[in-house]
Design an enzyme around this catalytic site. Sequence first.
Site, PDB file in Angstrom:
ATOM      1  N   ALA A  47      -8.388   3.664 -19.694  1.00  0.00           N
ATOM      2  CA  ALA A  47      -7.075   3.562 -19.054  1.00  0.00           C
ATOM      3  C   ALA A  47      -6.042   2.897 -19.959  1.00  0.00           C
ATOM      4  CB  ALA A  47      -7.202   2.794 -17.736  1.00  0.00           C
ATOM      5  N   ASN A 178      -6.128  -0.287 -10.916  1.00  0.00           N
ATOM      6  CA  ASN A 178      -7.104   0.636 -11.508  1.00  0.00           C
ATOM      7  C   ASN A 178      -8.531   0.244 -11.115  1.00  0.00           C
ATOM      8  OD1 ASN A 178      -7.742   2.887 -13.160  1.00  0.00           O
ATOM      9  ND2 ASN A 178      -6.100   2.314 -14.566  1.00  0.00           N
ATOM     10  N   LEU A 239       1.885   7.303  -4.620  1.00  0.00           N
ATOM     11  CA  LEU A 239       1.589   8.066  -3.409  1.00  0.00           C
ATOM     12  C   LEU A 239       1.025   9.448  -3.721  1.00  0.00           C
ATOM     13  CD1 LEU A 239       4.850   7.189  -1.427  1.00  0.00           C
ATOM     14  CD2 LEU A 239       2.637   6.009  -1.354  1.00  0.00           C
ATOM     15  N   GLY A 240       0.524   9.650  -4.931  1.00  0.00           N
ATOM     16  CA  GLY A 240      -0.043  10.941  -5.302  1.00  0.00           C
ATOM     17  C   GLY A 240       1.021  12.034  -5.302  1.00  0.00           C
ATOM     18  N   GLU A 242       2.962  12.927  -3.166  1.00  0.00           N
ATOM     19  CA  GLU A 242       4.172  12.555  -2.420  1.00  0.00           C
ATOM     20  C   GLU A 242       5.133  11.706  -3.246  1.00  0.00           C
ATOM     21  OE1 GLU A 242       4.667  13.934   0.522  1.00  0.00           O
ATOM     22  OE2 GLU A 242       2.731  14.902   0.146  1.00  0.00           O
ATOM     23  N   GLY A 269      -6.423  10.287 -15.315  1.00  0.00           N
ATOM     24  CA  GLY A 269      -5.367   9.938 -16.259  1.00  0.00           C
ATOM     25  C   GLY A 269      -3.972  10.031 -15.692  1.00  0.00           C
ATOM     26  N   ASP A 272      -2.471   6.616 -15.239  1.00  0.00           N
ATOM     27  CA  ASP A 272      -2.092   6.020 -16.522  1.00  0.00           C
ATOM     28  C   ASP A 272      -0.783   6.637 -17.014  1.00  0.00           C
ATOM     29  OD1 ASP A 272      -4.540   4.655 -16.382  1.00  0.00           O
ATOM     30  OD2 ASP A 272      -5.565   6.263 -17.453  1.00  0.00           O
TER      31      ASP A 272
END
Length: 334
Positions: A47, A178, A239-240, A242, A269, A272
Site C-alpha cells: 500500500a 487500510n 464510499l466506493g 458512490e 489498489g 491507494d
Amino acid sequence: MEGRNPQPSGPGLLDALTVGEPMALFMATQPGELHAVADFRRVPAGAELNVATGLARLGLRTGYITRLGRDSFGRFLQGVLASEGIDARFVAQDDAHPTGFMLKTRADDGSDPQIEYFRKGSAASRLGLADAPAGAFPARHLHLTGITPALSPSTRELAFHLARQARAAGATVSFDPNLRPRLWPSPEAMADCVNALASLSDLVLPGLAEGRLLTGQDTAEDIAAFYLERGARQVVVKLGPEGAYYAERGGPAGHSPGIAVAQVVDTVGAGDGFAVGVVSGLLEGLSLAQAAARGNAIGARVVGFPGDSDGLPNRAELLDADAGGAGAAGAAAP
C-alpha cells in the site's frame, strides 16, 4: 494541507515521505483459484509503495522508509524504486531476513481477488526506531497506513515516532487505516492502535466499512465527526463507487460523486490511488473538495488495470482524466 510551522524549502527536502513493507506480487495471468494457476506476472505491491509511486509519478519528491532482504526480491524492488524516481536514502538492506512476497488471482468479473501473503519474519517487519530519519524531519508531509503498525511491535513504535516527529517539525500527516485484521491479535487491539495513530494525523482516509468497524458509527458524516473530534483536521470517507464524503474542522463538508467505470478489472489498489489523489491535491494547494475529486478520479482509473499500481497516472494522464470529466482532479501543480 498546510503545516503548523511551514518548513523552508530546499533541494534535500522531500514533498512526501512514507514507511511500510514493499513486496513482490505474483499476479495470475489467467482466471482460476491460486492452486490451479500455472503462470504469474511479477509486479511490485504494498500500500505505501503504491502511494509513493503515485506521488512520484505526479512529480512530487517522494521518499520511502523500509527494509529489504538481500535477495532477488529485494533487488527487484530496489529497481522499482529507482525506475519510479522514489528517493531511497532511507531504504536499508537486511542480511538476515527476507523480502516478503504475495500471490493474487485474476478476477475478470470485478470481484475481489484471492490473495495469499508470504511476509512473516520479513525484513520490513524488523523496521524500528533506528530506521527513523536522524536530525530534522526530511519532508513536508508524512503518509502512514494501518498496515505498518500491524507488522510488529517495533514497526508500531516507528509509526508513532514518525507521526510525532513530523508534527513537531511542522509537517502534515495523513493516515489511511487500510485494515488487515489478520495481522492483529484482536479487533479491539486493532481499533485502539489505529484510532490512536489517526489522532496524531491531520488527514484521515477511512473507507466506510473501516470507519464503521473502528468508530462504531454508521454514517460517513458521523465517522468523520468521530475523527475530527479526536484531533484530525480533515477527514475523507471513501464510499466506493458512490465517491467520497469530505469534512474539515471549521470548514465545509460535502459529497464528491463517484466516477463511472466502464469495466472493473481489479479493485486492489483503488484506495491507494484515492490517497494519492487527495494527498497530492492538498500538497498542491487544492481545496479538500477538489482533492477528493482527484482521489475519485485516480481511484476510478486504477480499477481499470490489473496491477496494484499499473493505473496510477503521470501528470499528463491526470490532465486527460480532468478533460474526461473528473472536475478538479487534474489541476496542475503550482
